[in-house]
Design an enzyme around this catalytic site. Structure first.
Site: not given
Length: 734
Positions: A144, A433
């Protein structure tokens, strides 16, 4: 010789030798010295009138420009100094700037107290640039801001380089690369001292976006703030703020949280390749997050390693070792387990302790990561091997203990996701069902037995104000007189409607609601065939109520919730076993009937070798939904399959793919676990005199009988209490 008066004159040496350089007849006099401090004046050049005027005008303009420039520069310098001093006066002790989150985090632990999910912005705790891994510190600086320890807050060289890169790329000079130093990036992270105000920004995302915006104005504002930071704090303190506040993807704020999130270790212990991967995230946290794309993150880490090596932070040996052994995720991060479970759990917790929390919250959950992985593997196995690649069908799985504790949850075919639509909890679909066991539960609780008889014969129901309608069986035939067990075993629609009407559909609805899955059920005979809607989680919880002996359960995933650092929980599990719905005897008899569904009926594909399995299939109208829900003595597993647009499935019934997904899930869940028998009743528990059924009075065809309560040594027959005029219904399948 002497002079007159007796005095001698001064002695003067005779000049015996003459200078050979002296010209004859000229005295030998010294050259005059040049005056010190004065330069010889050049003779003035005479310019023409026009040339002189031009030169004079140029000199005047230059003096004007120069005078304006240095005055303007002085004003700007004074403004910068004054602004920097103002910012300097507002900066607090640096330790107060380390945790920059505007909201807290939620950390979720599984049933073994291992972290499996995070929500919000996690913060691993304050770290210092002096005590983190030196590899991490070097990786951040190398990537950086390589001149971080040498500049005074800004880097003119870096800015000029960034402008050149932007122009070559066809962007504006301040669009794209900004040439920001770490100090300037800290200024952005601190939003130049401006705090979040909900009245000014719509949300925190808009606030952070504004803080990180680029452009010339932002750069100008950053300069005095960067100077103030450099004046107020040491380089290590500035770097510490950066290491704690930077966002690094996957909800991790700061390098400590990110290191724990991705590698399961502290930032003080990362090696060069792990440090490079973390530092590489600063460029684009979400894009390069290893949980998003590990290979892309590793490629970015390689770039960081190259920079570290070039700048002398790594020896040749360290560089080659890191290059040949790229960082990988921890086991928990690799699994990304429980995304659907974690999302569901967040929805069950009050917002002030979940999405809007300002505290760090720790939740101990019921999730079993082994079971979660089993469910995910089962889902992928069936869809890979038995489903067409072009199929868009979705599926969901819930694994639960009999007290309602959710052990695993898969809400869709994509298992490693967060924030996706959860078909296990969000999809309200007809139950088909899978509703039928609760019809028979009602009958058993009213005194019927698994061997009670019901007539499966054509039926037409008449209701005032409604047309006649006749329910049909899935197989389009009739079996005649059959037992309740056979009716459930083969999912016989007409017989089930007869039983429901015999015991009273109001009672059936009451039992279903008691088990916690039915809301707003229609008071019509069709309710017996599952025309009502529910989600998979509640349906699975209802079946857990059967397994636990007939008591309702409230599904839950939270055991305790505490604030980070506290030992006393704020609250404990909100669910579990509730009130009794049916008797334990009825529940055990129903389990026996559901066991026959798997052994001899529609659920054969769900059967599991060496383990007793009971369950029920379900298929809704037009094959839109397919279900299988069942259990062993240890766990309940619910499976749903369907299309998001509610279109019909291609030949899929509950006894097909859902039963197979159940089988694959339960096989993995029970693997290595001791086999336990189901706590079900046996025929000897209810069978009496074989002639009892013959002695039961038979109603006349046009009679409107009421349900009969059984007497000692006598069993009621549902076919003896059939309403002749019943409303015909659309029926689900097996």
């Amino acid at each position: 010789m002497t002079q007159k008066g007796g005095r001698r004159g001064p002695l003067v040496a005779d000049k015996r030798y003459s200078s050979s350089k002296q010209a004859p007849g000229k005295p030998n006099t010294p050259k005059p010295r040049k005056p010190r401090g004065k330069k010889p004046q050049r003779p003035k050049r005479n310019h023409g009138l026009f040339t002189g005027a031009v030169i004079g005008l140029a000199n005047a303009i230059w003096r004007l420009i120069w005078g304006g420039f240095w005055r303007f520069t002085m004003v700007i310098a004074l403004v910068v100094v004054g602004t920097s001093l103002y910012f300097y006066s507002t900066l607090p002790d640096y330790t107060k700037l380390l945790d920059g989150r505007t909201r807290g985090s939620v950390t979720m632990l599984d049933d073994q107290n291992k972290v499996f999910a995070w929500r919000g912005e996690t913060f691993g705790g304050q770290i210092d640039a002096k005590n983190v891994s030196p590899f991490l510190r070097d990786a951040v600086v190398a990537t950086e801001d390589r001149r971080f320890y040498h500049h005074f807050g800004i880097s003119p060289r870096g800015i000029a380089s960034a402008i050149a890169i932007n122009l070559r790329a066809g962007r504006g000079p301040f669009e794209g690369n900004g040439g920001s130093t770490i100090t300037q990036q800290v200024a952005k992270l601190l939003c130049l001292g401006v705090k979040f105000n909900p009245k000014e920004w719509k949300n925190e995302a808009a606030y952070e976006s504004d803080c990180r915006s680029g452009g010339l104005k932002r750069k100008i504002k950053e300069v005095p703030y960067a100077f103030a930071l450099e004046l107020k704090y040491t380089k290590d303190q500035i770097l510490s703020i950066y290491l704690n506040r930077a966002y690094l993807g996957a909800g991790a704020r700061g390098f400590e949280a990110a290191s724990e999130r991705y590698f399961g270790i502290s930032a003080a212990n990362v090696d060069p390749q792990q440090a490079a991967m973390l530092a590489g995230l600063l460029k684009a946290p979400s894009y390069f997050a290893p949980t998003n794309n590990l290979e892309r993150s590793q490629a970015r880490a390689q770039t960081v390693l190259d920079l570290m090596h070039q700048q002398g932070y790594l020896t040749d040996r360290q560089y080659l070792d890191a290059k040949n052994n790229p960082a990988t995720l921890s086991k928990a991060a690799q699994q990304r387990a429980g995304g659907y479970f974690a999302d569901w759990l967040m929805d069950t917790i009050p917002d002030f302790l979940s999405r809007d929390t300002t505290e760090d919250v720790v939740i101990h959950t019921t999730l079993d990561q082994r079971i979660q992985a089993a469910a995910e593997d089962a889902m992928q196995s069936v869809f890979t091997n038995k489903v067409s690649k072009n199929s868009e069908a979705q599926a969901a799985i819930v694994v639960m203990s009999k007290d309602g504790a959710v052990r695993g949850m898969v809400g869709g075919r994509e298992t490693k996701v967060t924030g996706a639509f959860n078909h296990a909890t969000m999809a309200q679909r007809q139950t088909g069902s899978t509703f039928k066991p609760f019809v028979y539960a009602t009958a058993l609780d009213l005194g019927y037995t698994p061997d009670s008889m019901v007539d499966d014969a054509p039926l037409t129901v008449k209701m005032p104000g409604s047309p006649n309608w006749s329910p049909r069986n899935y197989e389009r035939n009739f079996r005649g007189p059959i037992t309740l067990t056979v009716a459930l075993e083969h999912s016989v629609n007409v017989a089930t409607v007869r039983v429901s009407e015999a015991v009273g559909r109001e009672n059936v609805i009451k039992v279903a609601q008691g088990f916690g899955f039915a809301q707003n059920l229609p008071n019509l005979p069709s309710v017996a065939l599952g025309v009502g809607e529910s989600d998979l989680l509640d349906m699975t919880g209802a079946y857990a109520g059967i397994l636990n002996g007939g008591s309702s359960v409230t599904p839950y995933g939270l055991n305790t919730l505490t604030l980070k650092g506290d030992t006393e929980p704020l609250f404990s599990k909100p669910g579990g076993i509730g009130e009794r719905v049916i008797s334990e005897k009825s529940a055990k008899e129903l389990m026996y009937m559901m066991r026959q569904v798997v052994l001899h009926g529609t659920g054969g594909r769900a059967n599991l070798k060496n383990y007793e399995v009971a369950g029920k299939t379900g298929t809704t109208q037009s094959l839109r939904d397919a279900w299988f829900i069942g259990f062993t003595a240890d766990y309940v597993v619910g499976v749903w399959l369907g299309n998001d647009d509610n279109s019909p499935l291609n030949g899929v019934t509950g006894g097909g793919l859902p039963a197979e997904i159940f089988h694959e899930t339960m096989k993995r869940v029970e693997n290595g676990q001791p086999a336990k028998p189901l706590p079900m009743a046996q025929p000897a528990d209810w069978q009496g005199n074989p002639d009892d059924w013959q002695s039961t009075p038979q109603p006349q065809p046009d009679a409107a009988p009421q349900p009969q309560q059984p007497q000692p040594q006598q069993r009621s027959n549902p076919s003896d209490s059939i309403l002749k005029s019943l409303l015909g219904v659309f029926g689900g399948g097996n």
